[in-house]
Design a protein around this motif. Sequence first.
Motif, PDB file in Angstrom:
ATOM      1  N   ASN A  14      73.474  97.120 -35.118  1.00  0.00           N
ATOM      2  CA  ASN A  14      73.763  97.841 -36.365  1.00  0.00           C
ATOM      3  C   ASN A  14      75.024  97.364 -37.078  1.00  0.00           C
ATOM      4  O   ASN A  14      75.821  98.169 -37.563  1.00  0.00           O
ATOM      5  CB  ASN A  14      73.846  99.348 -36.092  1.00  0.00           C
ATOM      6  CG  ASN A  14      72.576  99.880 -35.481  1.00  0.00           C
ATOM      7  OD1 ASN A  14      71.482  99.579 -35.949  1.00  0.00           O
ATOM      8  ND2 ASN A  14      72.708 100.641 -34.410  1.00  0.00           N
ATOM      9  N   ASP A  16      76.499  96.571 -40.106  1.00  0.00           N
ATOM     10  CA  ASP A  16      76.066  96.829 -41.477  1.00  0.00           C
ATOM     11  C   ASP A  16      76.885  96.036 -42.491  1.00  0.00           C
ATOM     12  O   ASP A  16      77.893  95.428 -42.160  1.00  0.00           O
ATOM     13  CB  ASP A  16      76.057  98.328 -41.781  1.00  0.00           C
ATOM     14  CG  ASP A  16      77.428  98.962 -41.804  1.00  0.00           C
ATOM     15  OD1 ASP A  16      78.372  98.364 -42.365  1.00  0.00           O
ATOM     16  OD2 ASP A  16      77.559 100.086 -41.278  1.00  0.00           O
ATOM     17  N   THR A  17      76.424  96.084 -43.728  1.00  0.00           N
ATOM     18  CA  THR A  17      77.055  95.277 -44.771  1.00  0.00           C
ATOM     19  C   THR A  17      78.476  95.739 -45.078  1.00  0.00           C
ATOM     20  O   THR A  17      79.293  94.952 -45.541  1.00  0.00           O
ATOM     21  CB  THR A  17      76.201  95.270 -46.052  1.00  0.00           C
ATOM     22  OG1 THR A  17      75.928  96.618 -46.445  1.00  0.00           O
ATOM     23  CG2 THR A  17      74.890  94.535 -45.827  1.00  0.00           C
ATOM     24  N   ASN A  61      69.221  94.966 -35.651  1.00  0.00           N
ATOM     25  CA  ASN A  61      69.470  95.540 -36.969  1.00  0.00           C
ATOM     26  C   ASN A  61      70.694  94.955 -37.662  1.00  0.00           C
ATOM     27  O   ASN A  61      71.450  95.662 -38.326  1.00  0.00           O
ATOM     28  CB  ASN A  61      69.589  97.070 -36.849  1.00  0.00           C
ATOM     29  CG  ASN A  61      69.277  97.784 -38.134  1.00  0.00           C
ATOM     30  OD1 ASN A  61      68.576  97.281 -38.992  1.00  0.00           O
ATOM     31  ND2 ASN A  61      69.817  98.981 -38.263  1.00  0.00           N
ATOM     32  N   CYS A  64      72.172  95.773 -41.767  1.00  0.00           N
ATOM     33  CA  CYS A  64      71.672  97.038 -42.307  1.00  0.00           C
ATOM     34  C   CYS A  64      72.669  97.590 -43.321  1.00  0.00           C
ATOM     35  O   CYS A  64      73.772  97.079 -43.475  1.00  0.00           O
ATOM     36  CB  CYS A  64      71.420  98.035 -41.180  1.00  0.00           C
ATOM     37  SG  CYS A  64      72.868  98.406 -40.164  1.00  0.00           S
ATOM     38  N   GLY A  65      72.283  98.635 -44.015  1.00  0.00           N
ATOM     39  CA  GLY A  65      73.174  99.241 -45.004  1.00  0.00           C
ATOM     40  C   GLY A  65      72.741  98.895 -46.403  1.00  0.00           C
ATOM     41  O   GLY A  65      71.557  98.853 -46.704  1.00  0.00           O
TER      42      GLY A  65
END
Length: 160
Positions: A14, A16-17, A61, A64-65
Amino acid sequence: MEKIKGKVWKFGDNIDTDVIIPGRYLRTFDPKDLANHVMEGERKDFASKVKKGDIILADFNFGCGSSREQAPLAIKTAGIDVIIAKSFARIFYRNAINIGLPVVIADIEAKEGDILDVDLKNGTIANEVSGKSFKIEPFKDFMLNILQDEGLVNHYLKEK
């Protein structure tokens, strides 16, 4: 761009951006400025230590984001030549290919600092440290052409 050899930087699930390029740095459109802050949300010193040709290896993942295109651009500009992860957020995967950054879905064994040889055309990853090899889905020629042309827009303009 068919063959890539580089040092591994490991990340978990995970990513994320907002971790890849925190929102407070999105006021600039300069890829070099973005690269100076890449992965800052996860590792403060990453941008100062990453070298051209290095590889990100992540778990599930990755990306993600939000759909911000600056995330793969910051990674590529910082010097990362390929991201290998167990899975990617779909929009991140597409944005990466669009800017000419190879992303590989694979579950491989490597430690931080290991050296990997990635052959996108033949579908192999070899770990020089452990001696283990892994099969991946080979990239199709049209994908290799997009990567060789440094992204989809350049590829389109070249074809035109």
